[in-house]
Design an enzyme around this catalytic site. Sequence first.
Site, PDB file in Angstrom:
ATOM      1  CB  SER A 143      76.558  95.859 -66.494  1.00 37.88           C
ATOM      2  OG  SER A 143      77.562  94.870 -66.494  1.00 37.88           O
ATOM      3  CE1 TYR A 157      78.354  97.531 -71.239  1.00 39.14           C
ATOM      4  CE2 TYR A 157      79.408  96.242 -69.508  1.00 39.14           C
ATOM      5  CZ  TYR A 157      78.302  96.526 -70.288  1.00 39.14           C
ATOM      6  OH  TYR A 157      77.141  95.819 -70.101  1.00 39.14           O
ATOM      7  CE  LYS A 161      75.295  98.853 -69.663  1.00 40.08           C
ATOM      8  NZ  LYS A 161      73.887  99.072 -70.083  1.00 40.08           N
TER       9      LYS A 161
END
Length: 254
Positions: A143, A157, A161
Amino acid sequence: MSNLDLRVAVITGATGGIGFQVAKRLGEDGYTVILNGIEDEVGTNRVKELTALGITAEYYGFDVTNEEAVTSNINKIGKKHGKIDVLVNNAGGLGGRSRFEDMTTEFYRFVMALNLDSTFFASRAAIPFLKKSNYASIINYTSNAGWTAGGPGAGVYGTSKAGVHAITRALAKDLAEYGIRVNAVSPGTIDTPFHAQIKATKPEVFASWANNIMLGRLGQPEDVAGVISFLASKDASFITAETIQIGGGQALGI
């Protein structure tokens, strides 16, 4: 035609959103597609949808954060079909939001497990079966948050990633001698049920997101599926250790 002549693709988190479109596209490309998910009824219905389109599909229900379940099911798939040609580590997600000061260890570990551990568990289990393919490929999902570290409350998060980005290149190095390619895609803002709540409650906010995208629109699941189809194909036979941004230029800002 023997089992070894058939191409087999395993897609985790494939009962909805991007994952289902990837399964559909690879099925259209001629793969036997193995869908994973945690909602068995939905998974069964998705297989019926694909079968109605002439696609050979199967469903295996297991939690990608559960090491034993991942290993057991990937082994079952590999032994049944004799090989795995493509593994798409689609499963993952935000998991919620939390600033680090207030973050529980349980939340931290859950988000890391959902995005990074799951990629490791599935890849490790699939490697012996990928070695039996003549054009094996692993495709992961990172991402833009892996570079920007995510927005408020999404720091872990982004951290997970970034780990996926690194493990993609590490796996590519580790598996090159076997002819197994490993790449990643980095989807931007894609119009999926993931955004259904804000789309329904704040449609003006949802619509405004396109203003930050150079191409002036949100992505569609098919946009991601098309790139994955390419990465899995022989046309991409000299591409490994790469991450392809699928964001309409969103990563550059405007």
